[in-house]
Structure formats: structure tokens, C-alpha cells
Design an enzyme around this catalytic site. Structure first.
Site, PDB file in Angstrom:
ATOM      1  CG  ASN A  24     -26.572  -5.055  13.022  1.00  0.00           C
ATOM      2  OD1 ASN A  24     -26.562  -6.132  12.434  1.00  0.00           O
ATOM      3  ND2 ASN A  24     -25.863  -4.837  14.110  1.00  0.00           N
ATOM      4  N   GLY A  32     -26.939  -0.088  21.052  1.00  0.00           N
ATOM      5  CA  GLY A  32     -28.280   0.360  21.384  1.00  0.00           C
ATOM      6  C   GLY A  32     -29.203  -0.764  21.826  1.00  0.00           C
ATOM      7  CG  ASP A  34     -29.016  -5.520  17.368  1.00  0.00           C
ATOM      8  OD1 ASP A  34     -29.636  -6.562  17.655  1.00  0.00           O
ATOM      9  OD2 ASP A  34     -28.202  -5.450  16.428  1.00  0.00           O
TER      10      ASP A  34
END
Length: 188
Positions: A24, A32, A34
Site C-alpha cells: 500500500n 494480503g 503486503d
């Protein structure tokens, strides 16, 4: 010649030089892919991300851009963070170009690091809502057309990206990428 491979699995387990993170814009972790990369890679990745935020990316990383950090505790030496676009049908063309930019910019950053192997997730195909078949087509078309060249002062033979690996979570994602790859091969 760069080899493109598809595997179903966990991107945090890949034995590659670079793992690409579908980050992000804050660069400070999330859900997710990340979140998984930050959890498995440990505090070293977050510390590098905080340094980037404090220096060059005070407002965060822009959509379609890419930047590298340490791989921390991952098997990969580096993580290249890229911010994919959220899918919106009414702004498709611009956002599709931003998604393609994620792949091109990630490869450019990886080449600058001297990486020989890079593992990508399906950027934007999770919580950002990009339809899986279209995300696969954009990803595979972009990487098959993007051959990062040498950095200034280097010979082309000094920088060889040997493998671009798409690491796909689940049979549905793998199937979408496999169909897109078969379609690309039919066109060639």
C-alpha cells in the site's frame, strides 16, 4: 533470454533475489501479500520502509511506482515494493497503464539491484479488486515485453535477468495466469 514461470504457492517462501510486494502507498505494511511479506520478513523491512518515508517518500509511494528495501528474514535478498491501482471500470485505461507500470518499474528497480531472479504476486488482483483474468493478461504482457537493460556504464551481458516468476496464491489465480500465458503464446 529471461524465462517466465508460473507457480502456485507462497511468495514469502521463494528462493529468489527479489520478491515484489503488492504494497500500500504508506509502505508500512497492510493485509494480503503486503502483510505476509512484512510478517515473514520481520522488522528489518519495516525499518527500511520507515527510512524511505522519512527521506524520499514522505507522502508515501505513488501508484505504479516501485522502490526496494532489504529482504529482512525472507529467503529473498531484497523486496521491491510497488503500489497497484484499485480497479475502477470507468477509469480503466489509465488504471491499466498504472498496473503495467507496477511491473515495468519493479523490473527496472530489480535490474538496478543486479537481481537475476524476481518473484511477482498478482498485483491489484486481491483486495484492490482487479479482475483476475485481466490482471494476468496485463502482468504477463508487460513482463514479456519488458527487458530491463544495463545500467549506465555496464555491458548488456553484465545484467542478466534469468527468471521472472509469478507466485500465485490458489488454483483460481494460477489458472487465470496459465490461461493468459497460453493466449500470449498463441499470439506469438
Amino acid at each position: 533470454m529471461t524465462r517466465i514461470t508460473l507457480v502456485e504457492g507462497d511468495i514469502t517462501e521463494q528462493q529468489v533475489d527479489v520478491v515484489v510486494n503488492a504494497a500500500n502507498s504508506s509502505l508500512l505494511g497492510g493485509g494480503g501479500v503486503d502483510g505476509a511479506i512484512h510478517r515473514k520478513g520481520g522488522p528489518e523491512i519495516l525499518a527500511d520502509c520507515r527510512r524511505l518515508r522519512a527521506s524520499h517518500y514522505g507522502k508515501g509511494l505513488g501508484t505504479g511506482q516501485a522502490v526496494a528495501t532489504t529482504g529482512g528474514r525472507l529467503a529473498a535478498r531484497w523486496v521491491v515494493h510497488t503500489v497497484g491501482p484499485v480497479y475502477l471500470a470507468e477509469d480503466y485505461e489509465r488504471r491499466a497503464e498504472l498496473l503495467a507500470s507496477c511491473y515495468r518499474e519493479s523490473l527496472r528497480v530489480a535490474a538496478g539491484l543486479g537481481a537475476r531472479t524476481v518473484a511477482f504476486p498478482a498485483v491489484s488482483a486481491g483486495v484492490y479488486g482487479w479482475p483476475l483474468d485481466d490482471a494476468a493478461r496485463i502482468a504477463l504482457t508487460t513482463v514479456s515485453e519488458s527487458e530491463p537493460g544495463p545500467v549506465k556504464g555496464e555491458r548488456a551481458s553484465d545484467r542478466v535477468l534469468e527468471e521472472i516468476r509469478f507466485v500465485l496464491f490458489g488454483a483460481e489465480s494460477y489458472g487465470a495466469f496459465e490461461r493468459a500465458w497460453q493466449e500470449l503464446e498463441r499470439r506469438d
